[in-house]
Write an enzyme that holds these catalytic residues in place. Structure first.
Site, mmCIF file in Angstrom:
data_model
loop_
_atom_site.group_PDB
_atom_site.id
_atom_site.type_symbol
_atom_site.label_atom_id
_atom_site.label_comp_id
_atom_site.label_asym_id
_atom_site.label_seq_id
_atom_site.Cartn_x
_atom_site.Cartn_y
_atom_site.Cartn_z
ATOM 1 N N GLU A 42 0.791 -1.252 -0.007
ATOM 2 C CA GLU A 42 -0.115 -0.072 -0.014
ATOM 3 C C GLU A 42 0.704 1.413 -0.049
ATOM 4 O O GLU A 42 0.590 2.358 -0.671
ATOM 5 C CB GLU A 42 -0.919 -0.016 1.378
ATOM 6 C CG GLU A 42 -1.911 0.967 0.939
ATOM 7 C CD GLU A 42 -3.146 0.729 2.071
ATOM 8 O OE1 GLU A 42 -2.952 -0.167 2.866
ATOM 9 O OE2 GLU A 42 -4.168 1.509 2.147
ATOM 10 N N ASP A 43 1.875 1.235 0.648
ATOM 11 C CA ASP A 43 2.572 2.493 0.982
ATOM 12 C C ASP A 43 4.042 2.498 0.286
ATOM 13 O O ASP A 43 4.685 3.563 0.330
ATOM 14 C CB ASP A 43 2.890 2.726 2.309
ATOM 15 C CG ASP A 43 1.578 2.856 3.277
ATOM 16 O OD1 ASP A 43 0.508 2.913 2.693
ATOM 17 O OD2 ASP A 43 1.678 2.508 4.505
#
Ligand code: MN
Length: 750
Positions: A96-97
C-alpha cells in the site's frame, strides 16, 4: 502515517539501525518452533520491509519499520500465529505505501503470502465518516476473512498496535479511529474469540473517546486496589489449599473488569462505580492431560461449591458444548462469605490458551480428535466457498456469513450501532429487539434507505431505520415473520390481549342485542348461537361479532324460526338441516367444486398472484400441473383465456363463510402528485384498524402519481371500505384493484 526522514534532523542513523535489529531479534526470540525454512522467510520479509520503509517515519518520529515488527510480535505472542502470518505482518504495509507490488510479493514469498497481503491491502486504514459506508466496508472486511482467516487476525494486530500508539495522532483522527475500533474491530475480535485483545481495544477506544471517564475509572480502580486484593486473597485461600491437597497443578487468576466493561455496566444499569468495581471473575486454570480435562474441571467445581454456595441459574458448561468460536470453560457464580457474588471460571491450560488467543491457538492442539475435526470442518466450509467460481461478490459474502456465523447476523442502527440477531431475522425481530413498543408499532423499515415490508429478512451489514405508527398493532401474520423467541412471545401476548379486548366488546354488543330482542341472556342461548354460526369457541363468537362478521340482525329471524332463544322447545333436527340448506344453498357436493378455507385432504390450493382474490370475490379454481389448484377472480385478466381455452381444467370455487383470515389484496392509486399525498395515504393505512400493509411503492412521473399498495384484508367489504377512504384523499383520481404484472400471461403455471 509517514513522514520523510529528512524532516527529522540530528538522528543517529547507526544507533537506530542497531535498535531496529534488536527489535527484530526480539521478534525472532518470541517465535518458537520455527524451522530453518521459516526463519529464512521471516528474515527475508524483514529485509524487504526495512528497505521498502527506509525513508518513512511514524507520526511519533520513530522509523516506520517498528510498526510492522510490533504487529508481527502481536501475531506471535498474543494470537499464537506462525511463520506465514509473521511474514505477512512484516510486509503488511509495503504494497500500500511503498514501491513493492503484489507481483514482487508473490515472486519472493509465494502465492499464499500474496493472497494475504492482497486481502490486507484491501481493507482501508480509515473508514469514511458516513455510517452506511462503514457498514459497507465492514462487509468487505468480512469478505476478506474468507480469503484467509489470517487477513483479519493481522488486521486486528495492526489496529491494536495503532491504538496503542494513537497518542501521537491528531486529536480529530484519534476520535475517528477510536470510534471505529469500538464498533468495527472490538466486536470482530470478540467474534473470533480474542477476548483480551477485544477488551484492550475497547479500553483504548474509551481512553481516547472519553478521556475524563476513562481516567476517573482508572484512578478509582487504582485507589480500591488494596481492598479488592484483600478480598480476593481471602476468597481464594480455601480453594487454593484444597486444590493443593488434592495434588492439582493449577494457576488462579483474579482479574478485575476492564475499564470499558465497568463503564458499560455503570451505563447499562445506571449505577455508580462503587457498585461495579468489585465485581470480578476468578479463573482457575488446571494443568492436566486432555483426556482428564472434563472430569478435573468438574471435580474442581465440586471443591469450590463445598466452600461457597453456587447460584443454580448461573452455571455454564461450555466444556460439553463449546461455543461456536471454540471457547471452552466451566462457569459458575458463587456467594462469598461477605455476601458478594463472584464468578468462577474453571478451565484447562489448553482451553485458557484458546480463550485468550482465539481460533489460531487451535492449530497447536491437534491431539484431540473431535477438536481437530470441528476446526477442520470450519476451514473446509471456507474452502468450499472459495471454490465456488460462479458466486458474485455479494452472494459470496452472504453465503460465507451464513456458514461462519451460522446463527448470527450483524446489522446497524441508523446511528451505526451494531446489533446481533439470529440468522434469518426480519425487521420485526430487529424492532422487538430494540423495544417491545417499537415492535408493536412497526409498520415497515428503511433498509439501506429503501422501504421494505415487515417480512424483509435482514442481511449482514444492513443498516435499518424502523418506521412506526401509533395506530399499528401486532397481527397474526407477524408470527410467521419473526424467528427470535423474544419477538414471538411479545407478539403472542399482544395478540391475546387484543383478542380478549375485542371479544369483550363483542360480548357487550351481543348483550345489548339480546336485550333489544327480549332474549334471555343464558348460557344455553349463547351456546346455541355458537353452534348456529359454527364457531369453535364462545370467544371466537364474540370476536367476530365485534368485528362485524356476524350479522346480528338475523337474530330476530333465527328466533322466529326456531323459537329457541326464548326458550320455546322446538328443537328439531330437520329444521336445523333445513336452515343449513338455506344458508349454504349452493353447496356443491360434487367433486369438481372447491370451498376455500376448508381443509381438503390432498388438495392444495393457493391464491393466484395475478389477481389476489379475497373472500367476497367471485372466483374459480384452475388446476395447474405442478402447483395444485390456483384460485382466480372471475374478472382476472387471465380468466377469459383460462375459462375459454382450458375450461376442462377449471372448477367451481367459493368461499367458506366462516373463513376469516387475512389475504393479500393489491390496490393501485393514480392521482396528481402533491406534497403530503403519500403521507395522507400511509396515514389512512396506519389509522385503519385492521389493515396491515404488506408492501408499498410510489412513483411520480410528470406530476402523475402512481401508488401500488399491497394490504392484508379479510374480504371484499373490508377492501372496498379502504378504497373508498383512499378515493377521498385530495389529489387522488382513481383507485382500483391492481392485478400484478408478474403472472399476467397465462402459462402452464396457472
Ligand atoms: Mn499498519
Amino acid at each position: 502515517m509517514s513522514k520523510v526522514a529528512s524532516e527529522f534532523q540530528d538522528i543517529d542513523i547507526e544507533k537506530e539501525r542497531k535498535e531496529i535489529l534488536n527489535a527484530f531479534k526480539g521478534l525472532l526470540r518470541a517465535t518458537k518452533d520455527r524451522s530453518r525454512e521459516d526463519t529464512r522467510m521471516i528474515r527475508k520479509a524483514f529485509d524487504v520491509a526495512v528497505e521498502a520503509h527506509k525513508d518513512m517515519r511514524r507520526k511519533s518520529g520513530e522509523p516506520y519499520i517498528y510498526h510492522p515488527i510490533a504487529v508481527a510480535r502481536i501475531c506471535v505472542e498474543e494470537m499464537g500465529l506462525g511463520a506465514t502470518a509473521i511474514t505477512c505482518a512484516l510486509l503488511h504495509d509495503t504494497v500500500e505505501d511503498t514501491h513493492i507490488t503484489l507481483e514482487d510479493v508473490e515472486d519472493l514469498f509465494g502465492s499464499k503470502v500474496r493472497l494475504i497481503i492482497d486481502g490486507l491491502t484491501k481493507i482501508p486504514e480509515v473508514f469514511d465518516e458516513n455510517a452506511s459506508i462503514q457498514a459497507e466496508n465492514f462487509r468487505k472486511m468480512i469478505l476478506t476473512i474468507s480469503d484467509d482467516i489470517r487477513v483479519v487476525l493481522i488486521k486486528l494486530a495492526d489496529r491494536l498496535h495503532n491504538m496503542r500508539t494513537l497518542g501521537s495522532m491528531r486529536a480529530d483522527k484519534q476520535l475517528k479511529i477510536a470510534s471505529e475500533t469500538k464498533f468495527l474491530y472490538a466486536p470482530l475480535a470478540h467474534r473470533l474469540g480474542l477476548y483480551s485483545i477485544k477488551s484492550e481495544l475497547e479500553d483504548l477506544a474509551l481512553m481516547y473517546s472519553e478521556p475524563e471517564v476513562y481516567s476517573k475509572i482508572e484512578n478509582s480502580l487504582k485507589s480500591t486496589k488494596d481492598v479488592r486484593n484483600r478480598f480476593i486473597r481471602r476468597f481464594v485461600q480455601p480453594i487454593k489449599e484444597a486444590l493443593q491437597f488434592e495434588g492439582y497443578v493449577f494457576d488462579i487468576k483474579a482479574r478485575t473488569k476492564s475499564v470499558s466493561s465497568i463503564w458499560r455496566k455503570m451505563n447499562a444499569k445506571g449505577i455508580p462505580f462503587e457498585e461495579v468495581y468489585d465485581i470480578f471473575a476468578v479463573r482457575i486454570i488446571v494443568d492436566t492431560p486432555t483426556e482428564l480435562e472434563k472430569p478435573d474441571c468438574w471435580r474442581i467445581y465440586s471443591i469450590i461449591t463445598d466452600f461457597y454456595q453456587p447460584s443454580p441459574d448461573r452455571l455454564r458448561d461450555w466444556i460439553s458444548t463449546p461455543r461456536a468460536n471454540g471457547y471452552e470453560s466451566l462457569h459458575t457464580t458463587v456467594m462469598s462469605p461477605t455476601g458478594k457474588w463472584v464468578e468462577v471460571q474453571i478451565r484447562s491450560k489448553r482451553m485458557d490458551e484458546i480463550a485468550e488467543k482465539g481460533l489460531a491457538a487451535h492449530y497447536k492442539y491437534k491431539e484431540s480428535k473431535s477438536e481437530e475435526s470441528k476446526f477442520d470442518r470450519w476451514i473446509t466450509e471456507i474452502r468450499d466457498l472459495l471454490e465456488n467460481p460462479d458466486a458474485n461478490a455479494l452472494d459470496f459474502v452472504n453465503e460465507f456469513k451464513a456458514n461462519l456465523f451460522a446463527d448470527e447476523i450483524y446489522v446497524f442502527t441508523p446511528k451505526g450501532e451494531l446489533r446481533v440477531l439470529p440468522n434469518g431475522a426480519t425487521i420485526l425481530d430487529f424492532a422487538y429487539d430494540i423495544h417491545t413498543d417499537i415492535g408493536d408499532k412497526c409498520i415497515g423499515a428503511k433498509v439501506n434507505n429503501r422501504l421494505v415490508p415487515l417480512s424483509y429478512q435482514l442481511l449482514n451489514g444492513d443498516q435499518l431505520e424502523i418506521i412506526t405508527s401509533s395506530k399499528q398493532k401486532p397481527h397474526d401474520e407477524w408470527l410467521r415473520f419473526v424467528i427470535s423467541a423474544r419477538a414471538k412471545q411479545k407478539i403472542k401476548s399482544s395478540l391475546n390481549e387484543e383478542r380478549k379486548t375485542i371479544a369483550q366488546d363483542g360480548k357487550e354488543i351481543l348483550e345489548r342485542k339480546f336485550k333489544q330482542h327480549n332474549i334471555r341472556l343464558t348460557a344455553e342461548n349463547i351456546t346455541f348461537l355458537e353452534k348456529y354460526f359454527s364457531m369453535p369457541s364462545v370467544t371466537e363468537l364474540y370476536f367476530r361479532i365485534a368485528k362485524g362478521k356476524i350479522d346480528l340482525i338475523k337474530l330476530r329471524d333465527i328466533d322466529a324460526v326456531h323459537g329457541i332463544l326464548n326458550g320455546e322447545k322446538k328443537t328439531n333436527n330437520s329444521t336445523k338441516d333445513k336452515h343449513e340448506k338455506d344458508v349454504y344453498p349452493k353447496i356443491n357436493k360434487s367433486e369438481d367444486s372447491i370451498i376455500i378455507g376448508e381443509d381438503f385432504k390432498n388438495i392444495q390450493y393457493q391464491m393466484a398472484k395475478c389477481c389476489n382474490p379475497i373472500p367476497g370475490d367471485l372466483v374459480f379454481g384452475f388446476i395447474t400441473i405442478s402447483e395444485g389448484i390456483k384460485i382466480h377472480r372471475n374478472n382476472c385478466p387471465n380468466a377469459e383465456h383460462l375459462l375459454s381455452k382450458m375450461n376442462y381444467r377449471c372448477i367451481k370455487a367459493r368461499w367458506q363463510s366462516k373463513d376469516l383470515v387475512e389475504r393479500v389484496a393489491a390496490i393501485q392509486i393514480m392521482g396528481i402528485d402533491n406534497i403530503g399525498l403519500v403521507n395522507r395515504l400511509t396515514e389512512i393505512i396506519s389509522k385503519e384498524h385492521n389493515v396491515n400493509m404488506k408492501s408499498i411503492s410510489f412513483e411520480t412521473e410528470d406530476g402523475i402519481f402512481d401508488g401500488r399498495i399491497k394490504v392484508l384484508v379479510y374480504d371484499t367489504d373490508h377492501l372496498e371500505q379502504l378504497m373508498r377512504k383512499f378515493e377521498q384523499v385530495d389529489g387522488v383520481q382513481r383507485v382500483t384493484r391492481w392485478d400484478t404484472e408478474e403472472d399476467q400471461h397465462p402459462q402452464e403455471s396457472h
